[in-house]
Design a protein around this motif. Sequence first.
Motif, mmCIF file in Angstrom:
data_model
loop_
_atom_site.group_PDB
_atom_site.id
_atom_site.type_symbol
_atom_site.label_atom_id
_atom_site.label_comp_id
_atom_site.label_asym_id
_atom_site.label_seq_id
_atom_site.Cartn_x
_atom_site.Cartn_y
_atom_site.Cartn_z
ATOM 1 N N ASN A 101 50.594 51.828 12.950
ATOM 2 C CA ASN A 101 50.402 52.601 14.178
ATOM 3 C C ASN A 101 51.299 53.815 14.040
ATOM 4 O O ASN A 101 52.524 53.684 14.055
ATOM 5 C CB ASN A 101 50.768 51.784 15.412
ATOM 6 C CG ASN A 101 49.887 50.559 15.567
ATOM 7 O OD1 ASN A 101 48.674 50.651 15.445
ATOM 8 N ND2 ASN A 101 50.485 49.410 15.815
ATOM 9 N N ARG A 102 50.702 55.000 13.882
ATOM 10 C CA ARG A 102 51.464 56.178 13.496
ATOM 11 C C ARG A 102 51.141 57.366 14.391
ATOM 12 O O ARG A 102 50.077 57.436 14.998
ATOM 13 C CB ARG A 102 51.135 56.593 12.055
ATOM 14 C CG ARG A 102 51.134 55.504 11.033
ATOM 15 C CD ARG A 102 50.910 56.007 9.615
ATOM 16 N NE ARG A 102 49.802 56.948 9.454
ATOM 17 C CZ ARG A 102 49.121 57.130 8.326
ATOM 18 N NH1 ARG A 102 49.451 56.442 7.244
ATOM 19 N NH2 ARG A 102 48.145 58.006 8.253
ATOM 20 N N VAL A 103 52.085 58.293 14.412
ATOM 21 C CA VAL A 103 51.806 59.647 14.877
ATOM 22 C C VAL A 103 51.685 60.510 13.633
ATOM 23 O O VAL A 103 52.632 60.607 12.841
ATOM 24 C CB VAL A 103 52.921 60.179 15.800
ATOM 25 C CG1 VAL A 103 52.664 61.646 16.123
ATOM 26 C CG2 VAL A 103 52.991 59.370 17.084
ATOM 27 N N ASP A 104 50.522 61.087 13.428
ATOM 28 C CA ASP A 104 50.258 61.932 12.260
ATOM 29 C C ASP A 104 50.207 63.396 12.680
ATOM 30 O O ASP A 104 49.568 63.737 13.682
ATOM 31 C CB ASP A 104 48.923 61.567 11.612
ATOM 32 C CG ASP A 104 48.962 60.223 10.908
ATOM 33 O OD1 ASP A 104 50.076 59.768 10.574
ATOM 34 O OD2 ASP A 104 47.895 59.632 10.699
ATOM 35 N N VAL A 105 50.870 64.236 11.885
ATOM 36 C CA VAL A 105 50.875 65.683 12.168
ATOM 37 C C VAL A 105 50.449 66.430 10.901
ATOM 38 O O VAL A 105 51.286 66.793 10.069
ATOM 39 C CB VAL A 105 52.258 66.171 12.639
ATOM 40 C CG1 VAL A 105 52.207 67.665 12.991
ATOM 41 C CG2 VAL A 105 52.730 65.368 13.847
ATOM 42 N N PRO A 106 49.141 66.661 10.712
ATOM 43 C CA PRO A 106 48.692 67.494 9.597
ATOM 44 C C PRO A 106 48.884 68.980 9.920
ATOM 45 O O PRO A 106 48.706 69.395 11.072
ATOM 46 C CB PRO A 106 47.195 67.163 9.476
ATOM 47 C CG PRO A 106 46.947 65.997 10.395
ATOM 48 C CD PRO A 106 48.026 66.047 11.430
ATOM 49 N N VAL A 107 49.252 69.747 8.910
ATOM 50 C CA VAL A 107 49.308 71.208 9.033
ATOM 51 C C VAL A 107 48.431 71.754 7.910
ATOM 52 O O VAL A 107 48.829 71.800 6.744
ATOM 53 C CB VAL A 107 50.747 71.742 8.917
ATOM 54 C CG1 VAL A 107 50.751 73.266 9.062
ATOM 55 C CG2 VAL A 107 51.638 71.108 9.988
#
Length: 205
Positions: A101-107
């Motif tokens: 269970n993650r918070v993902d931040v793609p740039v």
Amino acid sequence: MNKFFSIVLIGASVLTSAQIKFAGKANLLFKTDSPSWENIKGSAQDAYNKAGKNNVGFNVGLSAKVNLPASFFLMPEIYYTTFKTEFDVPVSNVTLEAKSNRVDVPVLVGYKILGDNLGIFAGPVASYNLSSDNQYADFKENATKDFTVGYQFGAQVQLQKLIVSAKYEGAFTEDQRDFINTNTNETIRYDSRPSLFMVGLGYEF
């Protein structure tokens, strides 16, 4: 110091003049070994045959698209992502689950091939693990690494406000966890950040 403020002012002016669009997005996630068509097709067929059990995850989030010169664009995103990976412990004859269970931040940096209708993109993704320690049979999970880093590349098609996307995610760093037997102190090390194939839909605000 003056140079720093000059850079900040230039960056702020670029963002102010840039056209920024926002979208809500959701994706289905399929674990796969590599971005080859055979592996992706095999993962999808396996998920279908098992009715999605233990094979499919999902994420939901927000995406911003900043138009840049020369048909380029910047696309920062943020998602809540959830999926799980099962693996067997031969000695104990136990199946353990590594829940993600993650918070993902793609740039992501992209290039428009057909205006806003078709674009390709690639870039890094930072992930923060939200999974709490879990108990499986006699094993207690101990997450040893909160942050991991991966990469994504893919393409998206936009028809008016509707966005259809497909992308592959690989890993630069691994997710590290220990599963400790509370009776014998046996420790099973889980070292993996599974590669994922994602297909999704979005809607531009």
